[in-house]
Write an enzyme that holds these catalytic residues in place. Structure first.
Site, PDB file in Angstrom:
ATOM      1  CG  ASN A 174       0.985  10.366 -13.977  1.00  0.00           C
ATOM      2  OD1 ASN A 174       0.074  11.197 -13.997  1.00  0.00           O
ATOM      3  ND2 ASN A 174       0.908   9.240 -13.280  1.00  0.00           N
ATOM      4  CG  HIS A 209      -3.605  10.377  -5.644  1.00  0.00           C
ATOM      5  ND1 HIS A 209      -4.550   9.372  -5.756  1.00  0.00           N
ATOM      6  CD2 HIS A 209      -2.602  10.040  -6.487  1.00  0.00           C
ATOM      7  CE1 HIS A 209      -4.126   8.465  -6.620  1.00  0.00           C
ATOM      8  NE2 HIS A 209      -2.949   8.847  -7.084  1.00  0.00           N
ATOM      9  CG  ASP A 240      -7.861   9.054  -5.049  1.00  0.00           C
ATOM     10  OD1 ASP A 240      -7.160  10.047  -4.791  1.00  0.00           O
ATOM     11  OD2 ASP A 240      -7.398   7.892  -5.110  1.00  0.00           O
TER      12      ASP A 240
HETATM   13  O1  9MR Z   1      -3.219   1.850  -6.509  1.00  0.00           O
HETATM   14  C1  9MR Z   1      -1.920   1.283  -6.562  1.00  0.00           C
HETATM   15  C2  9MR Z   1      -1.747   0.290  -5.420  1.00  0.00           C
HETATM   16  O2  9MR Z   1      -2.611  -0.831  -5.619  1.00  0.00           O
HETATM   17  C3  9MR Z   1      -0.304  -0.174  -5.350  1.00  0.00           C
HETATM   18  O3  9MR Z   1      -0.123  -0.985  -4.213  1.00  0.00           O
HETATM   19  C4  9MR Z   1       0.623   1.032  -5.299  1.00  0.00           C
HETATM   20  C5  9MR Z   1       2.060   0.566  -5.268  1.00  0.00           C
HETATM   21  O4  9MR Z   1       2.932   1.585  -5.108  1.00  0.00           O
HETATM   22  O5  9MR Z   1       0.405   1.847  -6.431  1.00  0.00           O
HETATM   23  C6  9MR Z   1      -0.886   2.395  -6.452  1.00  0.00           C
HETATM   24  O6  9MR Z   1      -1.048   3.286  -7.544  1.00  0.00           O
HETATM   25  C7  9MR Z   1      -0.192   4.421  -7.535  1.00  0.00           C
HETATM   26  C8  9MR Z   1       0.099   4.788  -8.970  1.00  0.00           C
HETATM   27  O7  9MR Z   1       0.627   3.706  -9.657  1.00  0.00           O
HETATM   28  C9  9MR Z   1       1.051   5.979  -9.058  1.00  0.00           C
HETATM   29  N1  9MR Z   1       0.571   7.096  -8.295  1.00  0.00           N
HETATM   30  C10 9MR Z   1       0.146   6.817  -6.926  1.00  0.00           C
HETATM   31  C11 9MR Z   1      -0.859   5.662  -6.906  1.00  0.00           C
HETATM   32  C12 9MR Z   1      -1.374   5.432  -5.500  1.00  0.00           C
HETATM   33  O8  9MR Z   1      -0.337   5.045  -4.647  1.00  0.00           O
END
Ligand code: 9MR
Length: 331
Positions: A174, A209, A240
């Site tokens: 991923n 994203h 998103d």
């Molecule tokens: O949405 C997630 C956020 O709440 C966390 O703080 C963050 C920590 O790194 O991770 C975000 O989710 C991520 C996902 O696990 C991997 N791809 C990017 C996403 C957005 O940052």
């Protein structure tokens, strides 16, 4: 009553949302009506489930899996091996020195075995390795402790351990910036090299994203074509659509403008038309949230600035983007 999204796409792919312990309560109705798959936003990450070597903490993750089961939803597992949100102890001896390759791989095996076995039969697809490819230039893999200590086959090992723990789970690589032509080729090369070595990998996760402006539809199409040429499944894993250009620092808005909402609806229409076109390969499309009242983009990349990236507004009412995604299903 508004038509259910996942019912509209029933013939094509699952429709998922990232959730957390708060949103399964605050967005319950919306989630159960429109989505038939969930991903834990943070609760299955290393640091969440394995804070110390001899301590696993599954309570929050278990609640999310139970929520899915109660409502007949699928679960995607996210994520087993990542450079981020991984506890420091994993890489260190008691005295703080770096562990050996053998120790790191054996700890990784314990972690993967424990987590994957716990949800065996309940999680149909795992993001086994997340974001290992570098964003910069010709550098292939992102510098990380995994790479430093274990070398590049930490990736192959992670897939092997996950496959041994649940031979029926679909295993994904991923990543984000997946539609960038340069990074796309690196991801392609990595996944191809795994396949050539006989590593059990079954899919590529395109995080998606995206924004009103970026990436272009042609680049997205080219990425889907390229990854699907490997003969693997594709999941859109973290969709998103930010209303801001990445570099945009503006903080003056309390609500999205009309123009933004129209542009967003058009972008979503194009995306879902494309996903439908490739639905022979794409079997799941997951949003990184469900409605505009909660998104990680509220803090990123501009701290404290609100964003409105989804199909439903902050009051969980359908936006124009929702209408256009439904129209794409029917066209
Ligand atoms: O949405 C997630 C956020 O709440 C966390 O703080 C963050 C920590 O790194 O991770 C975000 O989710 C991520 C996902 O696990 C991997 N791809 C990017 C996403 C957005 O940052």
């Amino acid at each position: 009553m508004h038509a259910s999204l996942h019912e509209a796409y029933q013939q094509h792919f699952k429709i998922g949302a990232a959730v957390n312990p708060l949103t399964i309560a605050t967005q319950r109705e919306l989630l159960t009506r429109h989505f038939n798959s969930i991903t834990a936003e943070n609760e299955m990450k290393f640091v969440s489930v394995h804070p110390a070597e001899d301590q696993y903490t599954f309570a929050a993750a278990d609640r999310l899996v139970k929520f899915a089961q109660d409502h007949g939803m699928a679960v995607r597992g996210h994520t087993l091996v990542w450079h981020n949100q991984t506890s420091r102890w994993m890489f260190e001896n008691r005295d703080g020195s770096a562990v050996s390759r053998e120790t790191l791989l054996s700890r990784m095996k314990d972690h993967i075995e424990t987590v994957v076995s716990r949800y065996k039969g309940q999680i149909h697809a795992w993001d086994v390795v997340n974001e290992a490819v570098s964003d910069s230039g010709t550098e292939m893999l992102r510098p990380s402790k995994w790479l430093d200590i274990a070398g590049e086959d930490f990736i192959a090992k992670a897939f092997e351990y996950a496959h041994a723990a649940d031979p029926d789970a679909l295993l994904f690589y991923n990543d984000y910036n997946e539609s960038d032509p340069v990074k796309r080729e690196k991801i392609y090369a990595l996944v191809k090299s795994l396949l050539d070595k006989g590593v059990p990998i079954h899919g590529v996760g395109l995080q998606a994203h995206w924004s009103l402006y970026h990436p272009g539809l042609d680049d997205i199409r080219a990425a889907i074509e390229r990854y699907s040429s490997l003969g693997l499944k594709l999941h859109i894993t973290e969709l998103d659509v930010s209303v801001f250009q990445f570099e945009d620092q503006r903080t003056d808005l309390n609500a999205p403008t009309e123009e933004m909402l129209l542009q967003q609806a058009e972008r979503y229409r194009q995306f879902f038309q494309l996903f439908k076109e490739y639905s022979e390969h794409i079997t799941s499309v997951t949003f990184w949230g469900a409605a505009d009242d909660y998104t990680w983009l509220d803090d990123f990349p501009v701290r404290g600035r609100k964003n409105w990236p989804f199909l439903f507004d902050s009051a969980h009412q359908p936006k124009r983007s929702y209408e256009s995604v439904l129209e794409a299903a029917r066209s």
